[in-house]
Design an enzyme around this catalytic site. Sequence first.
Site, PDB file in Angstrom:
ATOM      1  N   GLU A 247       0.881  -1.178   0.000  1.00 29.83           N
ATOM      2  CA  GLU A 247       0.000   0.000   0.000  1.00 29.83           C
ATOM      3  C   GLU A 247       0.911   1.218   0.000  1.00 29.83           C
ATOM      4  O   GLU A 247       1.756   1.358   0.889  1.00 29.83           O
ATOM      5  CB  GLU A 247      -0.903   0.015   1.241  1.00 29.83           C
ATOM      6  CG  GLU A 247      -2.035  -0.999   1.208  1.00 29.83           C
ATOM      7  CD  GLU A 247      -3.001  -0.807   0.055  1.00 29.83           C
ATOM      8  OE1 GLU A 247      -3.038   0.284  -0.549  1.00 29.83           O
ATOM      9  OE2 GLU A 247      -3.697  -1.788  -0.262  1.00 29.83           O
ATOM     10  N   CYS A 281      -2.162   8.887   3.517  1.00 23.59           N
ATOM     11  CA  CYS A 281      -2.135   8.442   2.125  1.00 23.59           C
ATOM     12  C   CYS A 281      -3.459   8.762   1.449  1.00 23.59           C
ATOM     13  O   CYS A 281      -3.528   8.881   0.231  1.00 23.59           O
ATOM     14  CB  CYS A 281      -1.865   6.948   2.065  1.00 23.59           C
ATOM     15  SG  CYS A 281      -2.984   6.016   3.107  1.00 23.59           S
TER      16      CYS A 281
HETATM   17  P1  NAD Z   1       8.818   4.884   3.665  1.00 27.01           P
HETATM   18  O1  NAD Z   1       8.613   4.170   2.385  1.00 27.01           O
HETATM   19  O2  NAD Z   1       9.956   5.813   3.786  1.00 27.01           O
HETATM   20  O3  NAD Z   1       8.982   3.829   4.862  1.00 27.01           O
HETATM   21  C1  NAD Z   1       8.029   2.820   5.079  1.00 27.01           C
HETATM   22  C2  NAD Z   1       8.679   1.683   5.844  1.00 27.01           C
HETATM   23  O4  NAD Z   1       9.667   1.073   5.004  1.00 27.01           O
HETATM   24  C3  NAD Z   1       9.398   2.105   7.118  1.00 27.01           C
HETATM   25  O5  NAD Z   1       9.230   1.111   8.103  1.00 27.01           O
HETATM   26  C4  NAD Z   1      10.840   2.177   6.669  1.00 27.01           C
HETATM   27  O6  NAD Z   1      11.755   2.003   7.732  1.00 27.01           O
HETATM   28  C5  NAD Z   1      10.909   0.998   5.717  1.00 27.01           C
HETATM   29  N1  NAD Z   1      12.011   1.042   4.743  1.00 27.01           N
HETATM   30  C6  NAD Z   1      12.826   2.084   4.428  1.00 27.01           C
HETATM   31  N2  NAD Z   1      13.721   1.699   3.492  1.00 27.01           N
HETATM   32  C7  NAD Z   1      13.447   0.413   3.196  1.00 27.01           C
HETATM   33  C8  NAD Z   1      13.998  -0.533   2.279  1.00 27.01           C
HETATM   34  N3  NAD Z   1      15.024  -0.217   1.478  1.00 27.01           N
HETATM   35  N4  NAD Z   1      13.445  -1.763   2.225  1.00 27.01           N
HETATM   36  C9  NAD Z   1      12.395  -2.102   2.994  1.00 27.01           C
HETATM   37  N5  NAD Z   1      11.837  -1.252   3.892  1.00 27.01           N
HETATM   38  C10 NAD Z   1      12.353  -0.012   3.997  1.00 27.01           C
HETATM   39  O7  NAD Z   1       7.420   5.611   3.994  1.00 27.01           O
HETATM   40  P2  NAD Z   1       7.080   6.564   5.222  1.00 27.01           P
HETATM   41  O8  NAD Z   1       7.766   7.873   4.999  1.00 27.01           O
HETATM   42  O9  NAD Z   1       7.277   5.850   6.511  1.00 27.01           O
HETATM   43  O10 NAD Z   1       5.493   6.735   5.045  1.00 27.01           O
HETATM   44  C11 NAD Z   1       4.916   7.667   4.178  1.00 27.01           C
HETATM   45  C12 NAD Z   1       4.421   6.979   2.927  1.00 27.01           C
HETATM   46  O11 NAD Z   1       3.536   5.936   3.274  1.00 27.01           O
HETATM   47  C13 NAD Z   1       3.619   7.906   2.029  1.00 27.01           C
HETATM   48  O12 NAD Z   1       3.986   7.703   0.690  1.00 27.01           O
HETATM   49  C14 NAD Z   1       2.181   7.463   2.258  1.00 27.01           C
HETATM   50  O13 NAD Z   1       1.296   7.727   1.206  1.00 27.01           O
HETATM   51  C15 NAD Z   1       2.371   5.999   2.470  1.00 27.01           C
HETATM   52  N6  NAD Z   1       1.219   5.430   3.164  1.00 27.01           N
HETATM   53  C16 NAD Z   1       0.355   4.655   2.455  1.00 27.01           C
HETATM   54  C17 NAD Z   1      -0.775   4.116   3.063  1.00 27.01           C
HETATM   55  C18 NAD Z   1      -1.729   3.245   2.304  1.00 27.01           C
HETATM   56  O14 NAD Z   1      -2.434   2.463   2.925  1.00 27.01           O
HETATM   57  N7  NAD Z   1      -1.774   3.331   0.977  1.00 27.01           N
HETATM   58  C19 NAD Z   1      -1.014   4.360   4.418  1.00 27.01           C
HETATM   59  C20 NAD Z   1      -0.109   5.163   5.113  1.00 27.01           C
HETATM   60  C21 NAD Z   1       1.010   5.688   4.480  1.00 27.01           C
END
Ligand code: NAD
Length: 478
Positions: A247, A281
């Site tokens: 997501e 999001c």
């Molecule tokens: P992010 O992608 O930076 O991080 C998400 C998670 O991935 C964190 O736990 C992070 O530590 C981990 N991560 C970082 N690098 C990684 C890698 N190389 N491999 C695997 N995991 C890794 O996102 P964020 O800044 O924490 O959250 C904001 C984003 O989340 C926005 O784009 C938002 O739209 C999205 N979001 C989507 C939904 C949905 O249901 N569609 C809900 C909430 C947030």
Amino acid sequence: MRINGSYVNGFWVEGNEHRDNVSPSDTNDIIGSFARASTAVLDDAVAAARSALPAWSMTSPQTRANLLEAVAAAIMTDAEKLGQLLAREEGKTLREAIGEVTRAAQIFRFFSGEALRMRGERQPSTREGVYVNIHREPVGVVGIITPWNFPIAIPAWKSAPALAYGNTVVMKPAELVSASAHALAEIIDRVGFPPGVFNLVTGAGSVLGEAISSHSGIDAVTFTGSGTVGKQVAMSATARLAKVQLEMGGKNPLIVAADADLDIAVDCAIQGAFFSTGQRCTASSRLIIEDAVHDDFVERMLTRMATLRVGDALDADTDIGPVVDQRQLDTDLRYIGIARSTAGSVVHGGERVERKTPGFYLTPALIVGARNNDQVSREEVFGPVASVIKVSNYDEAVDVANDTPFGLVAGICTTSLAQAEDYQRRSDTGMVMVNLPTAGVDPHVPFGGRKSSSYGPHEQGTHAQEFFTQGKTAYVRP
Ligand code: NAD
């Protein structure tokens, strides 16, 4: 200061490295120190989850239901305290934070029932004297990677179905919000889940997230976060043919039709675009307004925006808390700067402001005169920033709404039933809201998007089974 460890095989593991989390409302307020687990700790967590899997997947549904119900009850008992922690840590207002905590409890309660409702099918065979059983079984060890913006609800909506359907879990929350995930793990520990069934590893996403995605001991990976990281997770997981669910971001449109009730439309736009500091999001970041009501809508929006109080998340008067951290604030200000220098756009608000304590305070920004192909209208900002895009009629509004790489949720404000029905069909998104904010969903029905917003089966409700179980077809001649 006490180090809050990872939770592995029923024990708390501090490790050698840790990180202090600070409050975005007051950067002098240190919430706690959290372990930065190594990949060796992750390996231990995966090994624990694997060895707990055979017994846990065979427990009676009643046992699983009781444990999930106990988690729901414990979350509700501590709702005020958990809400305080969440608001302090992430920056959403206390009201929003307690709402999120309550949602986490509702999710555990719903999936407590789902453990008992998990059912297969039985069909006659095409062959005489043979019948066919179609079973649903757990998928195995599930890796969970969560973002910072819903520090307890998203961990709940991934771990509750995983556990209910008999999987074991290794969860890695976003580092910015380790405290809420830690509090959830403490509850899971306290209510008596067998060791190894649920494991928490805290630390850097680039290390642990990548290690979860590529770990041969993890059967399925469910991720919520940005599109860039989501793609990396999918590449690593699918390279070893693990099941994956993503997501990701949104650039969600809210159409205000010429016949809309403007009081409702302004409520939807203010809530959808700016509450939770726009860090959802599902935020309404593109307000697509028919010419006939455009000026009236903008005037009402500006009047309402002037009443919104930006402040400390824990202050009862605050409508909009701080931005989560300096990095996100810089991103918001960068996009606001781009909008200010775009010919034809006028930015209202979007100012960095000071409060009593040092924090990341930003007033909401409305970009009037934006176009759908402006950078700020195409890319996800993830802050309290919304573009107002004027269109001449409903058909153009639908085209503009769908003209985006994203497809999470879309909204329309209209008093025409025919138009509301038509838009549900024509919107190229996973979710549609009519006369409601784009943000704000129910826990018992599917959640998810299309295009670059989502990949794999949707989450929540009974549909969660699609990802967290796998099928087996058995032919029987008695
Ligand atoms: P992010 O992608 O930076 O991080 C998400 C998670 O991935 C964190 O736990 C992070 O530590 C981990 N991560 C970082 N690098 C990684 C890698 N190389 N491999 C695997 N995991 C890794 O996102 P964020 O800044 O924490 O959250 C904001 C984003 O989340 C926005 O784009 C938002 O739209 C999205 N979001 C989507 C939904 C949905 O249901 N569609 C809900 C909430 C947030």
